[in-house]
Design an enzyme around this catalytic site. Structure first.
Site: not given
Ligand code: DSN
Length: 421
Positions: A51, A53, A197, A223, A226, A232
């Site tokens: 933890y 925080e 974003d 994110t 990707k 993640r």
């Molecule tokens: N679910 C994602 C995507 O496939 O683009 C976006 O959050």
């Protein structure tokens, strides 16, 4: 998985099944990727037990000297990667990162202006059922009907007329370059804040293959899993002047304890993304998407906006078969070992559960080492499957050929890649 096999064979079998599925199919979901073994190992490390925080050297609990070190490393690496002054690496996801930015910079009821979800935007940019559409007043912009590109002049007029508190730019299904410099000028002229974003394109931006919003946007969120090819999670970047408000917005604003195993894995992924190998990877992702797009166009399929500048392609199924929906097409592709998602196309007459398009992305196949030759083959299979009327023999034949290609390009983080299975 030695302990897992012994203690919980039921879950072990499920994990093995997923690993087999990943190895034996072609992953074309544009938002997915395969992490390195180093990222995977760090995600499964003892850091999951702690933890923490708070923030480095200002934690609520004791015992955080190693946790502090890894969070500071993650922050330093991502600031270097994107050339920004401040980063918060604690958001659990891209949506969490966006929620924290809104909490730091907006009041409930403020006006936000984001891209329409059905034109390629994201849920958290003002979709009516999402918190962003319920908490704020939303105006949306889209793409032109004729060429399916963002009309920057129209967007400017709309921003000047609507005067939102925040302009949100970024998309989940827009195959073209986003002109962050032009968007930043529009935001300044309209006197609003700008959030970029870059969840989908972060890896391309980091590698210099797509223009960066740094210096144009007040906030950048992404994110990490990707095109950036990490674990993640989410990240917020901004100028130092926003640090305090953003930190408070993340903790205690919307989260408690950060996921330190994920933050350590982010540090590893950011380190990888700083390498020359990663820059080459990102260039290959874009070249592969172009090769895929060109082959699909040669086969007679229409692509939204006519092609791609980034990692994804949106295929308009109506161009060859008015009756074929994205739901049906993605099912046929899955049966043939090609994993893609149904996706709305701009001005889609079908509902989101059906759609008239499929979205295809090259990040995961490029990670497996595939190049233009394999993309042409993948396009030929997609064409064959979509032209088959769902014929089971055709789907099985493609499935066998897909399996053969997959065996030549094992997923790098799998044991198959190490010759152990
Ligand atoms: N679910 C994602 C995507 O496939 O683009 C976006 O959050």
């Amino acid at each position: 998985m030695i302990a897992l096999e012994r203690i919980d064979p039921e879950v072990a079998e499920i994990v093995r099944g997923e690993q087999r599925r990943q190895n034996e199919t072609l992953e074309l979901i544009a938002s997915e990727n395969h992490t390195s073994r180093a990222v995977m190992e760090t995600s499964g490390s003892c850091l999951t037990d702690k933890y923490a925080e708070g923030y480095p050297h200002r934690r609520w609990y004791c015992g955080n000297e190693h946790i502090d070190a890894v969070e500071e490393l993650a922050v330093a690496r991502i600031c270097k990667l994107f050339g920004v002054e401040y980063a918060n690496v604690q958001p659990h996801s891209g949506t969490s990162a966006n929620i924290a930015v809104y909490l730091a910079a907006l009041e409930p009821g403020d006006k936000i202006m984001g891209m329409r979800l059905d034109h390629g935007g994201h849920l958290s940019h003002g979709m009516k059922l999402n918190f962003s559409g319920r908490q704020y007043e939303v105006v949306s912009y889209g793409v032109r009907e004729d060429d399916e590109l963002i009309d920057y002049d129209l967007l400017r007029e709309q921003a000047l007329a609507e005067r939102p508190k925040m302009l949100i730019v970024g998309a989940s299904a827009y195959p073209r370059v986003l002109d962050f410099a032009a968007l930043g000028e529009i935001a300044s002229e309209a006197g609003c804040l700008m959030l970029a974003d870059i969840a989908h394109i972060a890896g391309l931006v980091a590698a210099g293959v797509h223009p960066s919003p740094a210096g144009h946007a007040d906030f950048i969120t992404t994110t990490t899993h990707k095109t950036l090819r990490g674990p993640r999670g989410g990240v917020i970047m901004a100028r130092e002047e926003w640090a305090k408000k953003l930190n408070v917005a993340v903790f205690p604003g919307i989260q408690g304890g950060p996921l330190m195993h994920a933050i350590a894995a982010k540090a590893v992924a950011f380190g990888e993304a700083l390498s020359e190998d990663f820059r080459k990877y990102a260039r290959d992702v874009v070249e592969n998407a172009r090769a895929l797009a060109e082959s699909l166009v040669e086969a007679g399929w229409r692509l939204v906006s006519g092609g791609t500048d980034n990692h994804l392609v949106l295929l308009d199924l109506r161009s060859r078969n008015e009756d074929l929906s994205g739901a049906e097409a993605s099912g046929w592709l899955e049966a043939a070992g090609i994993i893609a998602n149904k996706n709305g196309i701009p001005f889609d007459p079908r509902p989101p559960i059906q759609t008239s398009g499929i979205r295809l992305g090259t990040p995961a196949l490029t990670t497996r080492g595939m190049g233009a030759e394999q993309m042409r083959q993948v396009a030929a299979w997609i064409d064959k499957v979509l032209s088959s009327g769902g014929d089971e023999n055709t789907l099985s034949e493609v499935r066998r050929e897909v399996g053969e290609l997959c065996s030549r390009f094992p997923v790098p983080n799998s044991v198959a890649a190490e010759g152990n299975v």
